[in-house]
Design an enzyme around this catalytic site. Sequence first.
Site, mmCIF file in Angstrom:
data_model
loop_
_atom_site.group_PDB
_atom_site.id
_atom_site.type_symbol
_atom_site.label_atom_id
_atom_site.label_comp_id
_atom_site.label_asym_id
_atom_site.label_seq_id
_atom_site.Cartn_x
_atom_site.Cartn_y
_atom_site.Cartn_z
ATOM 1 N N ALA A 73 0.857 -1.184 0.000
ATOM 2 C CA ALA A 73 0.000 0.000 0.000
ATOM 3 C C ALA A 73 0.892 1.233 0.000
ATOM 4 C CB ALA A 73 -0.914 -0.008 1.223
ATOM 5 N N LYS A 74 0.239 2.363 -0.238
ATOM 6 C CA LYS A 74 0.916 3.657 -0.305
ATOM 7 C C LYS A 74 1.828 3.899 0.899
ATOM 8 C CE LYS A 74 -0.856 8.416 -0.707
ATOM 9 N NZ LYS A 74 0.137 8.936 -1.612
ATOM 10 N N ARG A 75 1.339 3.465 2.086
ATOM 11 C CA ARG A 75 2.119 3.748 3.296
ATOM 12 C C ARG A 75 3.453 3.021 3.317
ATOM 13 N NH1 ARG A 75 1.199 -0.651 6.722
ATOM 14 N NH2 ARG A 75 -0.514 -1.909 5.935
ATOM 15 N N HIS A 76 3.654 2.074 2.398
ATOM 16 C CA HIS A 76 4.937 1.372 2.371
ATOM 17 C C HIS A 76 6.016 2.155 1.635
ATOM 18 C CE1 HIS A 76 2.376 -2.338 3.223
ATOM 19 N NE2 HIS A 76 3.223 -2.253 4.232
ATOM 20 N N GLY A 77 5.695 3.389 1.232
ATOM 21 C CA GLY A 77 6.757 4.235 0.659
ATOM 22 C C GLY A 77 6.588 4.442 -0.833
#
Length: 304
Positions: A243-247
Amino acid sequence: MVTGRFAPSPSAPLHLGNLRTALLAWAFARREGGRFLVRIEDLTPGPGGDPRTATVVRGQLADLAAVGVTHDGPVLRQSERRDRHDRALDRLVAAGGTYPCYCTRREVREAAAAPHARPDVTAYPGTCRDLTGVERAERERDGRVPALRLRADGEVVEVRDRLRGVVRAAVDDVVLRRADGVAAYHLALVVDDADQGVDQVVRGDDLLPHTPVQVLLQRRLGLPTPEYAHVPLVLGPDGARLAKRHGAVTLADRSAAGDSAARVVGRLAASLGLAGPAEELTAAELLARFDPDALPTEPWVWSG
Ligand code: GLU
């Protein structure tokens, strides 16, 4: 000739996991000289066409083109197919295969948590399955607008998956039309795949548990069942679905970090055992190396 497809939801830009699945779906179809379609699963665009959705869709199509996932014919928009979804619903209703459900989400949650419930078997506890006409009228008098559920009767459906073998599951009474009148995901997807002549569905294996209900809907609507291949996902370093939060996980992020599209395709190919760690590749080169029988069965963990 086989017809495959990639069907993204326009909720966010494509990330490396989505791009890998798209490349695989494309490679499965193209290696057989097949057609490949792209369908945008935008069942619920905001009023007047949500400008954010339009931007996301433009970006998704540009990213697919950039990595070399070519498609045939126009891109289908699910939101333009309400009539087709409604006609299919009418047929299911006429055949007695549905029932109105007045439950709120909270009521479903609470009933499913009750001691007698069997959420291990099916998620919907069946509250509205056998309401009498009087009980329905009462709820409608209270102003409740029903959703429409599939009367699955706990039917056990067996699905044959090219990568995962045979999967059997009891089908839940899923929602087919939401209370706002819009066809739900399973129904729309099954109708659209059939109308588009899709006979090969390659998608992430998080969708494997949803396949039995889709196969049951195909049967009840008299539609053919495509060949299925559920491919392993890409996970973040924490083991959760990428997901986006993984960078820096989108093509735009990778480009900002100095990776060309060919470098991204190369990394995805490497994750599939089709390239060395530092190679740059076009989609056509990936296709030339692609062997569906030699795909990894484990998810790929993206470590940045
Ligand atoms: N629209 C779904 C998703 O983005 C994919 C549905 C499918 O491939 O069957 O998760």
